[in-house]
Design an enzyme around this catalytic site. Sequence first.
Site, mmCIF file in Angstrom:
data_model
loop_
_atom_site.group_PDB
_atom_site.id
_atom_site.type_symbol
_atom_site.label_atom_id
_atom_site.label_comp_id
_atom_site.label_asym_id
_atom_site.label_seq_id
_atom_site.Cartn_x
_atom_site.Cartn_y
_atom_site.Cartn_z
ATOM 1 N N GLU A 1 12.439 -9.566 1.704
ATOM 2 C CA GLU A 1 11.873 -8.654 2.156
ATOM 3 C C GLU A 1 12.477 -7.394 1.960
ATOM 4 O O GLU A 1 13.666 -7.016 2.487
ATOM 5 C CB GLU A 1 11.147 -8.537 3.553
ATOM 6 C CG GLU A 1 10.469 -7.454 4.217
ATOM 7 C CD GLU A 1 10.389 -7.823 5.749
ATOM 8 O OE1 GLU A 1 10.901 -8.796 6.396
ATOM 9 O OE2 GLU A 1 9.939 -6.710 6.429
ATOM 10 N N TYR B 1 11.756 8.739 1.238
ATOM 11 C CA TYR B 1 11.696 7.731 0.143
ATOM 12 C C TYR B 1 12.358 8.122 -1.274
ATOM 13 O O TYR B 1 12.280 7.258 -1.964
ATOM 14 C CB TYR B 1 10.184 7.280 -0.156
ATOM 15 C CG TYR B 1 9.344 6.898 1.146
ATOM 16 C CD1 TYR B 1 9.757 5.554 1.788
ATOM 17 C CD2 TYR B 1 8.216 7.499 1.671
ATOM 18 C CE1 TYR B 1 8.934 5.133 2.761
ATOM 19 C CE2 TYR B 1 7.549 6.976 2.757
ATOM 20 C CZ TYR B 1 7.818 5.771 3.332
ATOM 21 O OH TYR B 1 7.357 5.459 4.543
ATOM 22 N N ARG C 1 13.076 4.595 12.644
ATOM 23 C CA ARG C 1 11.818 5.314 12.396
ATOM 24 C C ARG C 1 11.063 5.145 13.604
ATOM 25 O O ARG C 1 11.427 4.715 14.634
ATOM 26 C CB ARG C 1 11.099 5.101 11.264
ATOM 27 C CG ARG C 1 11.856 5.674 9.957
ATOM 28 C CD ARG C 1 11.387 5.275 8.561
ATOM 29 N NE ARG C 1 9.945 5.959 8.482
ATOM 30 C CZ ARG C 1 9.161 5.853 7.609
ATOM 31 N NH1 ARG C 1 9.248 4.946 6.740
ATOM 32 N NH2 ARG C 1 7.908 6.869 7.644
ATOM 33 N N SER D 1 13.180 2.718 3.196
ATOM 34 C CA SER D 1 13.671 3.403 4.523
ATOM 35 C C SER D 1 14.168 2.293 5.514
ATOM 36 O O SER D 1 13.915 1.117 5.465
ATOM 37 C CB SER D 1 12.450 4.152 5.133
ATOM 38 O OG SER D 1 11.509 3.218 5.565
ATOM 39 N N HIS E 1 12.436 -2.703 2.438
ATOM 40 C CA HIS E 1 12.087 -1.567 2.733
ATOM 41 C C HIS E 1 13.135 -0.580 2.240
ATOM 42 O O HIS E 1 14.277 -0.576 2.409
ATOM 43 C CB HIS E 1 11.810 -1.603 4.260
ATOM 44 C CG HIS E 1 10.768 -2.520 4.654
ATOM 45 N ND1 HIS E 1 9.619 -2.479 4.680
ATOM 46 C CD2 HIS E 1 11.081 -3.877 5.114
ATOM 47 C CE1 HIS E 1 8.736 -3.580 4.822
ATOM 48 N NE2 HIS E 1 9.861 -4.341 5.677
ATOM 49 N N PRO F 1 0.758 -1.178 -0.041
ATOM 50 C CA PRO F 1 0.123 0.035 0.102
ATOM 51 C C PRO F 1 0.654 1.402 -0.125
ATOM 52 O O PRO F 1 1.961 1.510 0.758
ATOM 53 C CB PRO F 1 -0.975 -0.105 1.457
ATOM 54 C CG PRO F 1 -0.173 -1.070 2.255
ATOM 55 C CD PRO F 1 0.404 -2.223 1.126
ATOM 56 N N ASN F 2 0.261 2.290 -0.736
ATOM 57 C CA ASN F 2 0.891 3.729 -0.796
ATOM 58 C C ASN F 2 2.396 3.719 -1.517
ATOM 59 O O ASN F 2 2.688 4.952 -1.743
ATOM 60 C CB ASN F 2 0.981 4.336 0.524
ATOM 61 C CG ASN F 2 -0.240 4.329 1.340
ATOM 62 O OD1 ASN F 2 -1.303 4.912 0.574
ATOM 63 N ND2 ASN F 2 -0.515 3.890 2.412
ATOM 64 N N ASN G 1 7.974 -5.629 -1.087
ATOM 65 C CA ASN G 1 8.085 -4.714 -0.170
ATOM 66 C C ASN G 1 6.382 -4.688 0.416
ATOM 67 O O ASN G 1 5.610 -4.058 -0.429
ATOM 68 C CB ASN G 1 8.413 -3.131 -0.753
ATOM 69 C CG ASN G 1 8.341 -2.151 0.302
ATOM 70 O OD1 ASN G 1 7.698 -2.062 1.269
ATOM 71 N ND2 ASN G 1 8.929 -0.927 -0.149
ATOM 72 N N ARG H 1 5.647 12.402 -2.621
ATOM 73 C CA ARG H 1 5.831 13.254 -1.219
ATOM 74 C C ARG H 1 7.037 12.668 -0.380
ATOM 75 O O ARG H 1 7.194 11.305 -0.931
ATOM 76 C CB ARG H 1 4.552 12.845 -0.384
ATOM 77 C CG ARG H 1 3.201 13.987 -1.071
ATOM 78 C CD ARG H 1 1.897 13.795 -0.224
ATOM 79 N NE ARG H 1 1.407 12.485 -0.121
ATOM 80 C CZ ARG H 1 1.275 11.632 0.795
ATOM 81 N NH1 ARG H 1 1.867 11.890 1.930
ATOM 82 N NH2 ARG H 1 0.696 10.552 0.779
ATOM 83 N N ALA I 1 3.179 -0.795 4.731
ATOM 84 C CA ALA I 1 2.703 -0.749 6.209
ATOM 85 C C ALA I 1 2.055 -2.141 6.509
ATOM 86 O O ALA I 1 2.188 -2.294 7.844
ATOM 87 C CB ALA I 1 1.688 0.361 6.493
HETATM 88 O O1 CA2 Z 1 10.273 1.916 3.622
HETATM 89 C C1 CA2 Z 1 9.481 1.117 3.092
HETATM 90 O O2 CA2 Z 1 9.826 0.778 2.101
HETATM 91 C C2 CA2 Z 1 8.255 0.971 4.017
HETATM 92 O O3 CA2 Z 1 7.842 -0.320 3.567
HETATM 93 C C3 CA2 Z 1 7.285 2.049 2.979
HETATM 94 C C4 CA2 Z 1 5.987 2.059 3.772
HETATM 95 C C5 CA2 Z 1 6.169 2.114 5.355
HETATM 96 O O4 CA2 Z 1 4.904 1.935 5.796
HETATM 97 C C6 CA2 Z 1 6.906 1.181 5.875
HETATM 98 O O5 CA2 Z 1 6.858 1.372 7.320
HETATM 99 C C7 CA2 Z 1 8.194 0.960 5.288
HETATM 100 C C8 CA2 Z 1 4.965 3.017 3.423
HETATM 101 C C9 CA2 Z 1 5.014 3.370 1.809
HETATM 102 C C10 CA2 Z 1 4.350 4.725 1.553
HETATM 103 O O6 CA2 Z 1 5.201 5.193 0.553
HETATM 104 C C11 CA2 Z 1 4.938 6.546 0.301
HETATM 105 C C12 CA2 Z 1 5.744 7.315 -0.475
HETATM 106 C C13 CA2 Z 1 5.508 8.438 -0.881
HETATM 107 C C14 CA2 Z 1 4.480 9.255 -0.298
HETATM 108 C C15 CA2 Z 1 3.772 8.675 0.589
HETATM 109 C C16 CA2 Z 1 4.039 7.257 0.981
#
Ligand code: CA2
Length: 148
Positions: A98, A23, A107, A102, A100, A10-11, A74, A18, A77
């Site tokens: 897996e 990211y 965090r 970030s 990520h 997701p996302n 990936n 953003r 969340a």
């Molecule tokens: O660091 C990662 O790849 C995460 O999987 C990214 C997820 C986060 O919930 C994990 O804790 C770590 C979030 C992805 C959302 O990505 C966005 C990118 C740009 C703007 C908003 C969200």
Amino acid sequence: MASILILNGPNLNLLGTREPEVYGHESLADVEALCRAEAATHGLDVEFAQSNHEGALIDALHAARGTHAGVVFNPGAYTHTSVALADAVSGIRLPVIEVHISNVHARESFRHHSFISPVAKSIVVGAGTNGYRLGIAQLAHLIGSGRG
Ligand code: CA2
């Protein structure tokens, strides 16, 4: 040619729009391009997918059985919440890396726990989008692809 699935949760479709400080500036299309280039160096074909829906991610993992040699995943969340995705990863009996973007450990504390890590073959965290490259190289190594 062996094929791998690169699956995004997701996302991640918002990448590059953003939070570049977390990211980076690359879009998901940029990530797909880098994945295809990296996989090609290992003689691997790629299916690249993203979903904002937990069930769709589970279906994609199930569908990888018999069609793909492994998965770079990936889970976004859902990493921190989903027993169902962990069960799917463990159930398909394919190597799953897996990834990520970030460093989740630097965090919020709710990002420190992953339901996926205990059932993943390997984990790449905090390497930015280069983590996908590292994940693909590791998958190529594990599945013994020609040039890996
Ligand atoms: O660091 C990662 O790849 C995460 O999987 C990214 C997820 C986060 O919930 C994990 O804790 C770590 C979030 C992805 C959302 O990505 C966005 C990118 C740009 C703007 C908003 C969200």
